[in-house]
Structure formats: C-alpha cells, structure tokens
Design a protein around this motif. Structure first.
Motif, PDB file in Angstrom:
ATOM      1  N   LYS A  96       0.826  -0.962   0.095  1.00 49.46           N
ATOM      2  CA  LYS A  96      -0.024   0.129  -0.115  1.00 49.46           C
ATOM      3  C   LYS A  96       0.734   1.723  -0.558  1.00 49.46           C
ATOM      4  CE  LYS A  96      -3.815  -2.086   0.552  1.00 49.46           C
ATOM      5  NZ  LYS A  96      -4.910  -2.000  -0.683  1.00 49.46           N
ATOM      6  N   ILE A  97       2.480   1.248   0.632  1.00 52.75           N
ATOM      7  CA  ILE A  97       3.159   2.469   0.732  1.00 52.75           C
ATOM      8  C   ILE A  97       3.466   2.486  -0.295  1.00 52.75           C
ATOM      9  CG2 ILE A  97       2.612   2.374   3.450  1.00 52.75           C
ATOM     10  CD1 ILE A  97       5.507   1.260   3.346  1.00 52.75           C
ATOM     11  N   GLY A  98       4.542   1.596  -1.478  1.00 55.61           N
ATOM     12  CA  GLY A  98       5.292   1.898  -2.653  1.00 55.61           C
ATOM     13  C   GLY A  98       6.202   1.053  -2.594  1.00 55.61           C
ATOM     14  N   LEU A  99       6.101  -0.591  -2.282  1.00 56.89           N
ATOM     15  CA  LEU A  99       7.537  -1.079  -1.561  1.00 56.89           C
ATOM     16  C   LEU A  99       8.279  -0.176  -1.686  1.00 56.89           C
ATOM     17  CD1 LEU A  99       6.220  -2.944  -5.131  1.00 56.89           C
ATOM     18  CD2 LEU A  99       5.960  -3.436  -2.768  1.00 56.89           C
ATOM     19  N   PRO A 100       9.087   0.328  -0.381  1.00 56.97           N
ATOM     20  CA  PRO A 100      10.206   0.349   0.359  1.00 56.97           C
ATOM     21  C   PRO A 100      10.998  -0.951   0.483  1.00 56.97           C
ATOM     22  CG  PRO A 100       8.665   0.825   2.057  1.00 56.97           C
ATOM     23  CD  PRO A 100       7.398   0.527  -0.004  1.00 56.97           C
ATOM     24  N   PRO A 101      12.005  -1.090   1.048  1.00 56.49           N
ATOM     25  CA  PRO A 101      12.857  -2.111   0.886  1.00 56.49           C
ATOM     26  C   PRO A 101      12.615  -2.411   2.057  1.00 56.49           C
ATOM     27  CG  PRO A 101      14.720  -0.324   1.045  1.00 56.49           C
ATOM     28  CD  PRO A 101      13.028   0.371  -0.133  1.00 56.49           C
ATOM     29  N   PHE A 102      12.502  -3.421   2.615  1.00 57.98           N
ATOM     30  CA  PHE A 102      13.093  -4.300   3.583  1.00 57.98           C
ATOM     31  C   PHE A 102      13.664  -5.344   4.467  1.00 57.98           C
ATOM     32  CE2 PHE A 102      10.850  -7.668   1.544  1.00 57.98           C
ATOM     33  CZ  PHE A 102      11.117  -8.483   1.911  1.00 57.98           C
ATOM     34  N   LEU A 103      13.965  -5.898   5.605  1.00 56.95           N
ATOM     35  CA  LEU A 103      14.996  -6.608   6.155  1.00 56.95           C
ATOM     36  C   LEU A 103      14.845  -7.214   7.322  1.00 56.95           C
ATOM     37  CD1 LEU A 103      18.500  -3.972   6.875  1.00 56.95           C
ATOM     38  CD2 LEU A 103      18.394  -5.691   5.224  1.00 56.95           C
ATOM     39  N   THR A 104      14.697  -8.586   6.615  1.00 55.57           N
ATOM     40  CA  THR A 104      14.440  -9.514   7.961  1.00 55.57           C
ATOM     41  C   THR A 104      15.283  -9.507   9.146  1.00 55.57           C
ATOM     42  OG1 THR A 104      12.350 -10.022   6.524  1.00 55.57           O
ATOM     43  CG2 THR A 104      13.309 -11.357   8.753  1.00 55.57           C
ATOM     44  N   LEU A 105      15.218  -9.453  10.443  1.00 55.83           N
ATOM     45  CA  LEU A 105      16.081  -9.097  11.521  1.00 55.83           C
ATOM     46  C   LEU A 105      15.526 -10.300  12.635  1.00 55.83           C
ATOM     47  CD1 LEU A 105      16.824  -5.594  10.984  1.00 55.83           C
ATOM     48  CD2 LEU A 105      18.442  -7.348   9.847  1.00 55.83           C
ATOM     49  N   ASP A 106      16.879 -10.973  13.238  1.00 52.34           N
ATOM     50  CA  ASP A 106      16.450 -11.802  14.439  1.00 52.34           C
ATOM     51  C   ASP A 106      15.747 -11.273  15.116  1.00 52.34           C
ATOM     52  OD1 ASP A 106      16.512 -13.786  12.453  1.00 52.34           O
ATOM     53  OD2 ASP A 106      18.117 -14.659  13.248  1.00 52.34           O
ATOM     54  N   TRP A 107      16.876  -9.866  15.481  1.00 47.68           N
ATOM     55  CA  TRP A 107      16.363  -9.255  16.747  1.00 47.68           C
ATOM     56  C   TRP A 107      15.110  -8.044  16.989  1.00 47.68           C
ATOM     57  CZ3 TRP A 107      15.052  -4.363  16.586  1.00 47.68           C
ATOM     58  CH2 TRP A 107      15.449  -3.322  14.973  1.00 47.68           C
ATOM     59  N   LEU A 108      14.186  -8.701  16.513  1.00 45.68           N
ATOM     60  CA  LEU A 108      12.740  -7.990  15.872  1.00 45.68           C
ATOM     61  C   LEU A 108      11.838  -9.389  16.515  1.00 45.68           C
ATOM     62  CD1 LEU A 108      12.370  -5.557  13.079  1.00 45.68           C
ATOM     63  CD2 LEU A 108      12.154  -5.083  15.236  1.00 45.68           C
ATOM     64  N   SER A 109      12.631 -11.062  17.314  1.00 39.82           N
ATOM     65  CA  SER A 109      11.378 -11.703  17.537  1.00 39.82           C
ATOM     66  C   SER A 109      11.376 -11.428  18.270  1.00 39.82           C
ATOM     67  CB  SER A 109      12.637 -12.685  17.387  1.00 39.82           C
ATOM     68  OG  SER A 109      12.904 -13.291  15.636  1.00 39.82           O
ATOM     69  N   SER A 110      10.037 -11.960  18.914  1.00 42.65           N
ATOM     70  CA  SER A 110       9.177 -11.819  20.323  1.00 42.65           C
ATOM     71  C   SER A 110      10.561 -12.060  21.320  1.00 42.65           C
ATOM     72  CB  SER A 110       8.417 -12.751  19.898  1.00 42.65           C
ATOM     73  OG  SER A 110       7.163 -12.745  21.065  1.00 42.65           O
ATOM     74  N   GLY A 111      10.314 -11.444  22.375  1.00 39.23           N
ATOM     75  CA  GLY A 111      10.810 -11.168  23.892  1.00 39.23           C
ATOM     76  C   GLY A 111      11.967 -10.523  23.311  1.00 39.23           C
ATOM     77  N   MET A 112      12.545  -8.848  22.194  1.00 33.67           N
ATOM     78  CA  MET A 112      13.119  -8.289  22.519  1.00 33.67           C
ATOM     79  C   MET A 112      12.892  -7.701  23.113  1.00 33.67           C
ATOM     80  SD  MET A 112      12.872  -5.301  19.237  1.00 33.67           S
ATOM     81  CE  MET A 112      11.964  -3.936  20.681  1.00 33.67           C
ATOM     82  N   SER A 113      14.390  -7.019  23.852  1.00 34.22           N
ATOM     83  CA  SER A 113      14.195  -6.778  25.008  1.00 34.22           C
ATOM     84  C   SER A 113      14.136  -5.056  24.271  1.00 34.22           C
ATOM     85  CB  SER A 113      15.443  -6.610  25.388  1.00 34.22           C
ATOM     86  OG  SER A 113      17.065  -6.561  25.024  1.00 34.22           O
ATOM     87  N   PRO A 114      14.080  -3.763  25.016  1.00 34.26           N
ATOM     88  CA  PRO A 114      14.599  -2.560  24.771  1.00 34.26           C
ATOM     89  C   PRO A 114      16.385  -2.307  24.636  1.00 34.26           C
ATOM     90  CG  PRO A 114      12.355  -2.659  26.811  1.00 34.26           C
ATOM     91  CD  PRO A 114      13.324  -4.224  26.155  1.00 34.26           C
ATOM     92  N   GLU A 115      17.168  -2.678  25.177  1.00 34.55           N
ATOM     93  CA  GLU A 115      17.893  -2.237  24.877  1.00 34.55           C
ATOM     94  C   GLU A 115      18.718  -2.792  23.999  1.00 34.55           C
ATOM     95  OE1 GLU A 115      16.600  -3.517  28.024  1.00 34.55           O
ATOM     96  OE2 GLU A 115      16.507  -2.060  29.416  1.00 34.55           O
TER      97      GLU A 115
END
Length: 189
Positions: A96-115
């Motif tokens: 919907k927003i025009g296909l900006p590039p993306f990266l899949t990153l393990d640190w964003l998995s469930s359980g990520m810490s704010p730090e």
C-alpha cells in the motif's frame, strides 16, 4: 529520528509531518486463540514463529497500509521480525505504501529487549524514516524506554495502533511521543 509503532496484526509523517522518523508496526505476542492470528497447523503447538494472520489480521494490516498511504506515512526502509505473521503484515503494508526496501532481522523476534532494539536501531539512524514490524509487549516496552518512562507497564500500544516517537538521537530517554492512532480510527478513515 521518529519511531513509529503500530501494534496488532499488522508497528513518517501525517500530512505535513516531516521530522526524521522510525516507523514501526508492532505485532503483539498473543495467546493461542487470538482473533488476529491462527494457530499453526503444525504438529507442535509451540511453534509461535509460524502462526499466520487470520482474515481479520490481514484486513487490519491492509487498512494500516492504506492509512499510511493516504497520510503519506512512508518509511525509507522497513525492519521486520522473521515471524510469519510479521512478514505477512509487512508485505500487506508495503504494497500500500509503495514497496520500500525491507530487512528481516532476528533481533525483532518476539522477546526483544528495549536495550537490544535501541542498540540495533542506531545503525539505521541515517534514515529519515524506519518502520519496525515486531511484537507486543516488546514494542510497548521499547516506546517506554525511548520516551523515558520509569515503568514499561505505563505504556500500552493496542493492537494495530500506529505510534510515532520523535528521537533527536537513537538512545534511551530521548524520545517524545508524536501520536498513537488505534486501528478503530484507522479503519474508520
């Protein structure tokens, strides 16, 4: 830099909103029988990473993308969790927003810490706008840490809400809340 977070199954700028920003769509970590996510049909019920969006989740992610398009909320890059439902959400919004590039990153998995998130996000501070697709309560905790809340429980981002945080630098306690828009408002507009 601004951090935009949206939670739910789906986490910039609105009209003239032009500050540097990190956009984020947050997928909450849900109990097994949630109306936005289906239980994986795998033999193991514990494989949370392979749960998919339901029809409701897909509808809300599409509405979020359409809302972002309408109000010109377009990140320069999208960072997403590798979980199936996060990737599905990211693709629906991205279309919907025009296909900006993306990266899949393990640190964003469930359980990520704010730090960890803040440390990792610093590498993307060269971008004016970054969208995160992650999980709850992780993104609520990240928002709390960025805006200097003493207790992470004081911040709750409802599912499929779009939230923006302005950051002068990518560091704890440096952010200011710009907006939080719940999915009910997004679907109505």
């Amino acid at each position: 830099m601004d951090v935009m977070l949206s939670s739910k199954s789906s986490s910039g700028r609105m009209d003239s909103y032009s500050r540097r920003q990190t956009s984020s769509l947050a997928l909450p970590h849900q109990p097994p029988y949630d109306d936005q996510y289906e239980i994986s049909r795998l033999n193991t019920p514990h494989n949370d990473s392979e749960r998919h969006l339901t029809a409701l989740g897909r509808s809300q992610a599409t509405a979020m993308g359409a809302f972002c398009h309408k109000f010109q909320i377009k990140p320069q890059i999208i960072l997403t969790s590798p979980f199936s439902r996060a990737l599905e959400t990211m693709h629906l919004v991205q279309q919907k927003i025009g296909l900006p590039p993306f990266l899949t990153l393990d640190w964003l998995s469930s359980g990520m810490s704010p730090e960890v998130a803040i440390q990792e996000l610093a590498a993307y501070s060269k971008f004016d706008s970054v969208m995160l697709v992650g999980h709850q309560p992780d993104l609520s905790h990240l928002i709390a840490r960025l805006i200097g809340m003493t207790h992470a429980e004081n911040v709750y981002v409802p599912k499929a809400a779009l939230t923006a945080i302005h950051l002068e630098k990518c560091a704890p306690d440096t952010g200011s809340l710009q907006f939080l828009i719940p999915v009910e408002f997004i679907e109505a507009h």
